[in-house]
Design a protein around this motif. Structure first.
Motif, PDB file in Angstrom:
ATOM      1  N   ILE A  74       0.856  -1.182   0.000  1.00 29.30           N
ATOM      2  CA  ILE A  74       0.000   0.000   0.000  1.00 29.30           C
ATOM      3  C   ILE A  74       0.894   1.234   0.000  1.00 29.30           C
ATOM      4  O   ILE A  74       2.053   1.173   0.444  1.00 29.30           O
ATOM      5  N   SER A  75       0.387   2.352  -0.507  1.00 27.46           N
ATOM      6  CA  SER A  75       1.274   3.512  -0.624  1.00 27.46           C
ATOM      7  C   SER A  75       0.517   4.832  -0.547  1.00 27.46           C
ATOM      8  O   SER A  75      -0.716   4.885  -0.683  1.00 27.46           O
ATOM      9  N   ILE A  76       1.303   5.869  -0.312  1.00 26.49           N
ATOM     10  CA  ILE A  76       0.836   7.249  -0.246  1.00 26.49           C
ATOM     11  C   ILE A  76       1.664   8.043  -1.241  1.00 26.49           C
ATOM     12  O   ILE A  76       2.881   7.873  -1.314  1.00 26.49           O
ATOM     13  N   GLY A  77       1.021   8.918  -2.007  1.00 27.46           N
ATOM     14  CA  GLY A  77       1.746   9.730  -2.967  1.00 27.46           C
ATOM     15  C   GLY A  77       1.130  11.101  -3.136  1.00 27.46           C
ATOM     16  O   GLY A  77       0.070  11.394  -2.590  1.00 27.46           O
ATOM     17  N   ARG A  78       1.819  11.940  -3.917  1.00 24.32           N
ATOM     18  CA  ARG A  78       1.381  13.308  -4.198  1.00 24.32           C
ATOM     19  C   ARG A  78       1.056  14.065  -2.899  1.00 24.32           C
ATOM     20  O   ARG A  78       0.103  14.819  -2.822  1.00 24.32           O
ATOM     21  N   VAL A  79       1.888  13.860  -1.889  1.00 24.76           N
ATOM     22  CA  VAL A  79       1.713  14.550  -0.606  1.00 24.76           C
ATOM     23  C   VAL A  79       2.077  16.015  -0.813  1.00 24.76           C
ATOM     24  O   VAL A  79       3.205  16.332  -1.192  1.00 24.76           O
ATOM     25  N   VAL A  80       1.131  16.906  -0.561  1.00 21.78           N
ATOM     26  CA  VAL A  80       1.361  18.315  -0.864  1.00 21.78           C
ATOM     27  C   VAL A  80       0.601  19.213   0.110  1.00 21.78           C
ATOM     28  O   VAL A  80      -0.516  18.909   0.515  1.00 21.78           O
ATOM     29  N   VAL A  81       1.258  20.321   0.478  1.00 26.12           N
ATOM     30  CA  VAL A  81       0.651  21.363   1.316  1.00 26.12           C
ATOM     31  C   VAL A  81       0.784  22.676   0.567  1.00 26.12           C
ATOM     32  O   VAL A  81       1.850  23.001   0.033  1.00 26.12           O
ATOM     33  N   HIS A  82      -0.287  23.439   0.541  1.00 27.01           N
ATOM     34  CA  HIS A  82      -0.274  24.749  -0.125  1.00 27.01           C
ATOM     35  C   HIS A  82       0.812  25.633   0.511  1.00 27.01           C
ATOM     36  O   HIS A  82       0.945  25.683   1.742  1.00 27.01           O
ATOM     37  N   PRO A  83       1.603  26.320  -0.308  1.00 25.18           N
ATOM     38  CA  PRO A  83       2.687  27.159   0.224  1.00 25.18           C
ATOM     39  C   PRO A  83       2.230  28.171   1.272  1.00 25.18           C
ATOM     40  O   PRO A  83       2.985  28.473   2.202  1.00 25.18           O
ATOM     41  N   ASP A  84       1.023  28.689   1.160  1.00 22.44           N
ATOM     42  CA  ASP A  84       0.525  29.680   2.120  1.00 22.44           C
ATOM     43  C   ASP A  84       0.182  29.075   3.475  1.00 22.44           C
ATOM     44  O   ASP A  84      -0.121  29.806   4.419  1.00 22.44           O
ATOM     45  N   PHE A  85       0.199  27.741   3.586  1.00 17.26           N
ATOM     46  CA  PHE A  85      -0.199  27.078   4.834  1.00 17.26           C
ATOM     47  C   PHE A  85       0.910  26.201   5.397  1.00 17.26           C
ATOM     48  O   PHE A  85       0.654  25.293   6.175  1.00 17.26           O
ATOM     49  N   ARG A  86       2.149  26.493   5.030  1.00 16.73           N
ATOM     50  CA  ARG A  86       3.271  25.743   5.579  1.00 16.73           C
ATOM     51  C   ARG A  86       3.674  26.346   6.924  1.00 16.73           C
ATOM     52  O   ARG A  86       3.411  27.501   7.197  1.00 16.73           O
ATOM     53  N   GLY A  87       4.307  25.535   7.739  1.00 15.39           N
ATOM     54  CA  GLY A  87       4.764  26.005   9.046  1.00 15.39           C
ATOM     55  C   GLY A  87       3.704  25.929  10.123  1.00 15.39           C
ATOM     56  O   GLY A  87       3.913  26.412  11.232  1.00 15.39           O
TER      57      GLY A  87
END
Length: 148
Positions: A74-87
């Motif tokens: 099983i796998s997880i991919g395309r993990v992404v966070v919007h740049p305005d919501f990092r940190g």
């Protein structure tokens, strides 16, 4: 901030959810990382889609795959966070939701990911270990990682 997560199959996504997820992936994986590649890879139809919202704004996203649909495990991919919501720990919340979603859907078992090398420590903090030497994927250094 507590993100609200939804997990949906491809055919359950609304047109707006599909559009916003593809837009977020393009913002980060194509524009921000200056990587010309075909993000729409015909794997979306096989995946479960993890959508993380702050209010009405999609700020985090990932895909979940059954064993054999991407990797042997099983796998997880395309993990992404919007740049305005990092940190704000959105990536950590996303990974927790993605792993919990996979285990709920398929039971506890090893998870394999293809991680960008600069995020190796991030994934290690979620119990993943590197299982390959670095390799290029779309001209970006990656490493295969597994959580047992």
């Amino acid at each position: 901030m507590a993100l609200v997560f939804k997990i949906k199959r491809f055919n359950e996504l609304s047109l707006d959810e599909l559009y916003e997820s593809l837009k977020l992936r393009s913002i980060v994986f194509v524009v921000e990382q200056n990587c010309v590649y075909l993000d729409i890879d015909s794997k979306d139809q096989k995946a479960w889609h993890v959508l993380g919202y702050e209010g009405d704004t999609l700020v985090a996203y990932a895909r979940l795959f059954a064993a054999g649909d991407y990797f042997t495990e099983i796998s997880i991919g395309r993990v992404v966070v919007h740049p305005d919501f990092r940190g704000i720990q959105a990536g950590h919340a996303l990974m927790k939701a993605a792993m919990a979603g996979l285990y709920d859907l398929m039971g506890p078992q090893p998870i394999t990911i293809s991680a960008q090398c600069y995020l190796e420590k991030f994934y290690e903090s979620h119990g993943f270990e590197s299982i390959s030497e670095p390799y290029l994927e779309d001209d970006i250094p990656h490493v295969r990682m597994r959580k047992n």
